[in-house]
Design a protein around this motif. Structure first.
Motif, short mmCIF file in Angstrom:
data_model
loop_
_atom_site.label_atom_id
_atom_site.label_comp_id
_atom_site.label_asym_id
_atom_site.label_seq_id
_atom_site.Cartn_x
_atom_site.Cartn_y
_atom_site.Cartn_z
N VAL A 53 96.88 -7.69 -6.66
CA VAL A 53 96.69 -6.65 -5.66
C VAL A 53 97.14 -5.34 -6.28
N PHE A 54 96.27 -4.33 -6.23
CA PHE A 54 96.60 -3.05 -6.85
C PHE A 54 97.26 -2.15 -5.82
N LEU A 55 98.45 -1.67 -6.14
CA LEU A 55 99.14 -0.71 -5.30
C LEU A 55 98.83 0.69 -5.80
N GLN A 56 98.10 1.44 -4.99
CA GLN A 56 97.75 2.82 -5.34
C GLN A 56 98.72 3.76 -4.64
N VAL A 57 99.27 4.70 -5.39
CA VAL A 57 100.26 5.62 -4.86
C VAL A 57 99.68 7.04 -4.90
N LEU A 58 99.55 7.65 -3.71
CA LEU A 58 99.05 9.01 -3.60
C LEU A 58 100.22 9.99 -3.60
N PRO A 59 99.95 11.25 -3.93
CA PRO A 59 101.04 12.25 -3.91
C PRO A 59 101.63 12.38 -2.51
#
Length: 211
Positions: free
Chosen positions: A192-198
């Motif tokens: 599972v890819f954890l994407q982190v936005l600003p």
């Protein structure tokens, strides 16, 4: 006139010292019997108890090949040996260890999405659905590094729900997976890819604002 026997008792051996097999199946224990003259008797033992030739649980207990059917770990795991006799005496094999591994379903792991999106400074929760009929040990990994249960940044690293606190993009963004292990084996989930936005800009409160 006296006659002296110059032959030897039977020599018995196994090709290996241990056999490992699964619960519920059958197994054949084969003993090599070497004798210059015919043997008059062959017997099999589990521990020190002689095995009956009942034709049901045990087949061939009076031959060099013993068949044990419908193996059960609690009943059948242990050490076995065979004995054979000729007119010169009785021979005994070394012990053969029969090790029985339980068989059954490994845990089933599912996840509803291949990606989770969050923002810096927030917390993220990764949840897997894990199905297993028996006790399961769970571990979480970021890429190939196991997440330490004692790391205060993570909560639930031994459960199906992993909470990651105070998200930092460079440290926390990436692929995560979990592993679940029960008595029958281990299953690894998909990544599972954890994407982190600003981090979002904070709204102004109005104090000191001018029209």
């Amino acid at each position: 006139m006296l006659f002296f026997l110059t032959g030897k008792p039977p020599q018995l051996s196994f090709p290996s010292t241990k056999i490992t097999t699964g619960e519920g199946g059958n197994v054949i224990l084969r003993c090599t019997v070497e004798s210059d003259i015919p043997t008059t008797e062959i017997s099999w033992y589990k521990g020190n108890k002689e095995i009956p030739n009942d034709g049901l649980k045990y087949i061939g207990s009076n031959t060099p090949s013993l068949v044990i059917v419908e193996l059960k770990k609690d009943d059948d795991q242990g050490t076995y040996h065979c004995e054979a006799e000729n007119i010169n005496g009785r021979g005994r094999s070394a012990d053969l260890a029969l090790e029985i591994s339980p068989t059954g379903p490994t845990p089933d792991i599912t996840y509803p999405s291949a990606k989770v999106t969050t923002r810096e400074g927030d917390n993220a929760v990764l949840r897997f659905a894990i199905s297993s009929d028996i006790t399961t040990d769970i571990s979480w990994y970021k890429e190939d590094t196991r997440i330490d249960h004692d790391d205060m940044k993570y909560t639930g690293s031994d459960s199906p729900s992993l909470v990651i606190t105070d998200i930092i993009k460079f440290a926390d963004e990436g692929n995560y997976h979990c592993e679940a292990k029960n008595l029958y084996g281990k299953t690894q989930s998909q990544d599972v890819f954890l994407q982190v936005l600003p981090r979002e800009g904070r709204p102004r409160t109005g104090r000191g604002d001018t029209d």
